[in-house]
Design a protein around this motif. Structure first.
Motif, short mmCIF file in Angstrom:
data_model
loop_
_atom_site.label_atom_id
_atom_site.label_comp_id
_atom_site.label_asym_id
_atom_site.label_seq_id
_atom_site.Cartn_x
_atom_site.Cartn_y
_atom_site.Cartn_z
N GLU A 55 1.72 7.70 2.20
CA GLU A 55 2.33 8.20 3.44
C GLU A 55 1.59 7.70 4.67
O GLU A 55 2.19 7.44 5.71
CB GLU A 55 2.39 9.72 3.44
CG GLU A 55 3.48 10.27 2.55
CD GLU A 55 3.63 11.78 2.68
OE1 GLU A 55 3.33 12.34 3.75
OE2 GLU A 55 4.04 12.40 1.69
N GLU A 56 0.28 7.58 4.57
CA GLU A 56 -0.53 7.10 5.71
C GLU A 56 -0.21 5.64 6.03
O GLU A 56 -0.31 5.22 7.18
CB GLU A 56 -2.01 7.23 5.39
CG GLU A 56 -2.49 8.65 5.21
CD GLU A 56 -3.91 8.72 4.68
OE1 GLU A 56 -4.73 7.85 5.03
OE2 GLU A 56 -4.19 9.64 3.91
N TRP A 57 0.17 4.86 5.01
CA TRP A 57 0.44 3.43 5.20
C TRP A 57 1.89 3.14 5.56
O TRP A 57 2.19 2.07 6.09
CB TRP A 57 0.05 2.66 3.94
CG TRP A 57 -1.42 2.50 3.83
CD1 TRP A 57 -2.28 3.27 3.11
CD2 TRP A 57 -2.22 1.52 4.48
NE1 TRP A 57 -3.56 2.83 3.27
CE2 TRP A 57 -3.55 1.75 4.11
CE3 TRP A 57 -1.94 0.46 5.34
CZ2 TRP A 57 -4.60 0.96 4.56
CZ3 TRP A 57 -2.99 -0.34 5.79
CH2 TRP A 57 -4.30 -0.08 5.40
N ASP A 58 2.79 4.07 5.28
CA ASP A 58 4.21 3.85 5.55
C ASP A 58 4.44 3.64 7.04
O ASP A 58 4.10 4.49 7.85
CB ASP A 58 5.02 5.05 5.04
CG ASP A 58 6.52 4.80 5.07
OD1 ASP A 58 6.95 3.70 5.45
OD2 ASP A 58 7.26 5.72 4.69
N GLY A 59 5.00 2.48 7.38
CA GLY A 59 5.32 2.18 8.77
C GLY A 59 4.22 1.47 9.55
O GLY A 59 4.45 1.06 10.69
N LYS A 60 3.05 1.30 8.97
CA LYS A 60 1.99 0.59 9.67
C LYS A 60 2.33 -0.89 9.74
O LYS A 60 2.78 -1.48 8.75
CB LYS A 60 0.64 0.77 8.98
CG LYS A 60 0.04 2.13 9.21
CD LYS A 60 -1.41 2.16 8.79
CE LYS A 60 -1.98 3.53 9.14
NZ LYS A 60 -3.41 3.58 8.88
N PRO A 61 2.10 -1.53 10.86
CA PRO A 61 2.38 -2.96 10.99
C PRO A 61 1.25 -3.82 10.42
O PRO A 61 0.15 -3.33 10.17
CB PRO A 61 2.50 -3.15 12.51
CG PRO A 61 1.59 -2.11 13.07
CD PRO A 61 1.69 -0.93 12.12
N LYS A 120 0.81 -1.22 0.00
CA LYS A 120 0.00 0.00 0.00
C LYS A 120 0.85 1.29 0.00
O LYS A 120 0.32 2.37 0.08
CB LYS A 120 -1.03 0.01 1.13
CG LYS A 120 -2.08 -1.08 0.94
CD LYS A 120 -3.22 -1.03 1.91
CE LYS A 120 -4.28 -0.05 1.63
NZ LYS A 120 -5.17 -0.27 0.52
N CYS A 121 2.17 1.15 -0.07
CA CYS A 121 3.05 2.32 -0.23
C CYS A 121 3.51 2.40 -1.68
O CYS A 121 3.29 3.38 -2.36
CB CYS A 121 4.24 2.25 0.71
SG CYS A 121 3.82 2.54 2.44
N LYS A 122 4.19 1.35 -2.14
CA LYS A 122 4.59 1.19 -3.54
C LYS A 122 5.13 2.48 -4.14
O LYS A 122 4.66 2.98 -5.14
CB LYS A 122 3.41 0.65 -4.34
CG LYS A 122 3.82 0.02 -5.66
CD LYS A 122 2.68 -0.70 -6.34
CE LYS A 122 1.89 0.22 -7.19
NZ LYS A 122 0.98 -0.46 -8.09
N CYS A 137 14.62 3.08 -1.55
CA CYS A 137 13.27 2.83 -1.06
C CYS A 137 12.92 3.77 0.10
O CYS A 137 13.46 3.62 1.20
CB CYS A 137 13.13 1.38 -0.62
SG CYS A 137 11.50 0.99 0.02
N PRO A 138 12.00 4.73 -0.12
CA PRO A 138 11.62 5.65 0.95
C PRO A 138 10.96 4.94 2.14
O PRO A 138 11.01 5.43 3.26
CB PRO A 138 10.64 6.61 0.30
CG PRO A 138 10.79 6.43 -1.16
CD PRO A 138 11.32 5.05 -1.37
N ALA A 139 10.34 3.79 1.88
CA ALA A 139 9.66 3.06 2.94
C ALA A 139 10.59 2.08 3.65
O ALA A 139 10.17 1.40 4.59
CB ALA A 139 8.46 2.30 2.35
N GLU A 140 11.85 2.01 3.21
CA GLU A 140 12.83 1.09 3.79
C GLU A 140 12.27 -0.33 3.85
O GLU A 140 12.35 -1.01 4.86
CB GLU A 140 13.28 1.57 5.17
CG GLU A 140 13.97 2.93 5.10
CD GLU A 140 14.43 3.45 6.45
OE1 GLU A 140 14.16 2.82 7.49
OE2 GLU A 140 15.08 4.51 6.45
#
Length: 107
Positions: free
Chosen positions: A93-99, A11-13, A50-53
């Motif tokens: 951005e809202e999904w970045d880092g969500k578990p 969901k970041c992609k 990768c910005p989302a690492e």
């Protein structure tokens, strides 16, 4: 050895990684990218882009992310190759880092 796209890409992609790949090993699904382990040459170029690492060497996969190696292999055989960066989802951005995003993976 290969690099592996892990859960945080779901969901970041962002696709920044795609343009630096010299062998076109990325494949695109509806809301996730994967790396074809047979095509990856372990060049390390994608990981820092990768910005989302969400990209790791298979040897350095975080705890609980090991199953993404097989998932990348499976889905890269089904999804088309992507060679150009596209636009990320509007809510990336809202999904970045969500578990626990695996349940949101669209095949």
């Amino acid at each position: 050895m290969t690099f592996v796209v892990t859960e945080n890409c779901i969901k970041c992609k962002y696709m920044d990684c795609v343009e630096v790949c010299p062998v076109d090993c990325f494949h695109e699904g509806p809301n996730f990218l994967v790396i074809d382990p047979e095509e990856c040459i372990d060049c390390t170029l994608c990981e820092p882009e990768c910005p989302a690492e969400a990209i790791f060497s298979e040897e350095d996969l975080p705890a609980g992310q090991g199953h993404f190696l097989e998932l990348n292999k499976e889905l890269s055989a089904q999804w088309p190759v992507i060679t150009e960066k596209g636009d990320p989802p509007a809510d990336a951005e809202e999904w970045d880092g969500k578990p626990d995003k695996l349940q949101h993976l669209e095949r």
